[in-house]
Design an enzyme around this catalytic site. Structure first.
Site, PDB file in Angstrom:
ATOM      1  N   GLU A  38      29.839 -48.874  79.565  1.00 27.27           N
ATOM      2  CA  GLU A  38      31.300 -48.863  79.720  1.00 27.27           C
ATOM      3  C   GLU A  38      31.678 -49.852  80.839  1.00 27.27           C
ATOM      4  O   GLU A  38      30.901 -50.032  81.791  1.00 27.27           O
ATOM      5  CB  GLU A  38      31.691 -47.434  80.127  1.00 27.27           C
ATOM      6  CG  GLU A  38      33.154 -47.201  80.433  1.00 27.27           C
ATOM      7  CD  GLU A  38      33.405 -45.761  80.919  1.00 27.27           C
ATOM      8  OE1 GLU A  38      32.444 -45.055  81.308  1.00 27.27           O
ATOM      9  OE2 GLU A  38      34.578 -45.351  80.915  1.00 27.27           O
ATOM     10  N   LYS A 108      39.065 -46.007  74.612  1.00 27.73           N
ATOM     11  CA  LYS A 108      38.573 -44.680  75.002  1.00 27.73           C
ATOM     12  C   LYS A 108      39.641 -43.595  74.795  1.00 27.73           C
ATOM     13  O   LYS A 108      40.739 -43.678  75.350  1.00 27.73           O
ATOM     14  CB  LYS A 108      38.136 -44.729  76.464  1.00 27.73           C
ATOM     15  CG  LYS A 108      37.438 -43.474  76.968  1.00 27.73           C
ATOM     16  CD  LYS A 108      36.946 -43.710  78.406  1.00 27.73           C
ATOM     17  CE  LYS A 108      36.116 -42.551  78.942  1.00 27.73           C
ATOM     18  NZ  LYS A 108      35.610 -42.852  80.301  1.00 27.73           N
ATOM     19  N   CYS A 141      31.796 -43.088  77.039  1.00 31.53           N
ATOM     20  CA  CYS A 141      31.471 -42.123  78.082  1.00 31.53           C
ATOM     21  C   CYS A 141      32.048 -40.715  77.838  1.00 31.53           C
ATOM     22  O   CYS A 141      31.574 -40.014  76.969  1.00 31.53           O
ATOM     23  CB  CYS A 141      31.865 -42.694  79.450  1.00 31.53           C
ATOM     24  SG  CYS A 141      30.835 -41.988  80.770  1.00 31.53           S
ATOM     25  N   VAL A 168      28.703 -40.093  85.573  1.00 36.04           N
ATOM     26  CA  VAL A 168      28.468 -39.597  86.930  1.00 36.04           C
ATOM     27  C   VAL A 168      28.040 -38.126  86.913  1.00 36.04           C
ATOM     28  O   VAL A 168      27.445 -37.652  87.877  1.00 36.04           O
ATOM     29  CB  VAL A 168      29.707 -39.780  87.842  1.00 36.04           C
ATOM     30  CG1 VAL A 168      29.941 -41.257  88.136  1.00 36.04           C
ATOM     31  CG2 VAL A 168      30.962 -39.180  87.229  1.00 36.04           C
ATOM     32  N   MET A 169      28.345 -37.411  85.858  1.00 35.41           N
ATOM     33  CA  MET A 169      27.877 -36.009  85.742  1.00 35.41           C
ATOM     34  C   MET A 169      26.475 -36.026  85.123  1.00 35.41           C
ATOM     35  O   MET A 169      26.090 -36.979  84.455  1.00 35.41           O
ATOM     36  CB  MET A 169      28.838 -35.199  84.869  1.00 35.41           C
ATOM     37  CG  MET A 169      30.224 -35.059  85.458  1.00 35.41           C
ATOM     38  SD  MET A 169      31.202 -33.759  84.647  1.00 35.41           S
ATOM     39  CE  MET A 169      31.398 -34.402  83.006  1.00 35.41           C
TER      40      MET A 169
END
Ligand code: ACM
Length: 260
Positions: A38, A108, A141, A168-169
């Site tokens: 991304e 997105k 994402c 990020v998770m």
């Protein structure tokens, strides 16, 4: 079909050198289809809408042309994320560029966290396209978090989901197992690495890009903290067979009348 995943470490705002690094990565292995992360050459942690707008590209931008040329030169399709500006709005988009010149845009659908401050939610729905002997679906994402995303792509016929990510998770790479099995599709999650701390908040991108088969096999797994280009041969026909056993079919057995 040979699929490659590029896991990169872009420097925030350094679009030209980030694109050059992506071009080099694509040239380093032979594959039919490359999935890139991304926002693959802009960086992620924008501080204002103005900054995001100034780093965004319209469809005529040199960064896009450079990646179009890379697809043609390598006789390969590329799917990459980029910040798109269109009619005064900014979208968190991905573009598929094919060696024959065709291209497909996805915006997105599910914006994550502070993306909601800068980007407009995608207005195109889920995009799929034909390439070689497969149908490719496009997702970005946080779309993964809503099972309807990959389901919608699979129900449109997608056999390979090109999932450009800046995760990020810590969940998606494992959750891909369930979504690949439940939809009987290949999922290619191309994730970036590194840290961005342009404000008090630090974002750590988790790397660990994966390619998961319809049977839940992890065909590729990237490292958590280093750039990588990973490639594997797949047979898209595996994803065309939605019959689990003589009695059960992934899609025909659905009971939508009971679903909310
Ligand atoms: C994300 O959607 N970039 C987590």
């Amino acid at each position: 079909m040979r699929i490659a995943i590029v896991q990169n470490h872009p420097a925030f705002g350094e679009k030209k050198s980030n694109v050059e690094a992506l071009i080099k990565a694509v040239g380093s292995v032979k594959a039919d289809l490359f999935i890139l992360p991304e926002l693959s050459y802009s960086g992620y942690q924008f501080l204002s809408r103005e900054e995001a707008f100034n780093l965004s590209d319209d469809m005529k931008a040199p960064c896009l042309d450079a990646l179009r040329n890379t697809a043609a030169r390598n006789s390969a399709a590329l799917v990459f994320g980029f910040p798109e500006k269109s009619k005064g709005k900014i979208y968190n988009s991905s573009l598929a560029v094919l060696p024959d010149g065709r291209e497909y845009l996805y915006r997105k659908t599910h914006l994550f966290y502070k993306e909601t401050l800068f980007f407009s939610p995608g207005d195109l729905g889920f995009t799929i396209f034909d390439y070689q002997d497969a149908k490719i679906g496009m997702a970005i994402c946080f779309d993964w978090f809503f099972p309807e995303s990959f389901r919608s792509l699979a129900r449109q016929g997608a056999e390979i989901i090109a999932h450009c990510s800046n995760l990020v998770m810590p969940y998606c790479q494992r959750a891909d197992f369930a979504q690949a099995v439940q939809n009987r599709v290949f999922i290619a999650t191309a994730n970036r690495i590194g840290v961005e701390a342009r404000e008090s908040e630090t974002l750590r991108f988790t790397g660990g890009s994966v390619l998961v088969s319809p049977k839940g096999d992890y065909l590729l797994e990237g490292p958590p903290d280093a750039p990588a280009v990973l490639a594997a041969e797949i047979d898209p026909r595996l994803a065309k067979d939605k019959q689990l056993n003589p009695y059960n079919n992934t899609f025909k057995d659905r009971r939508p009348e009971f679903y909310l």
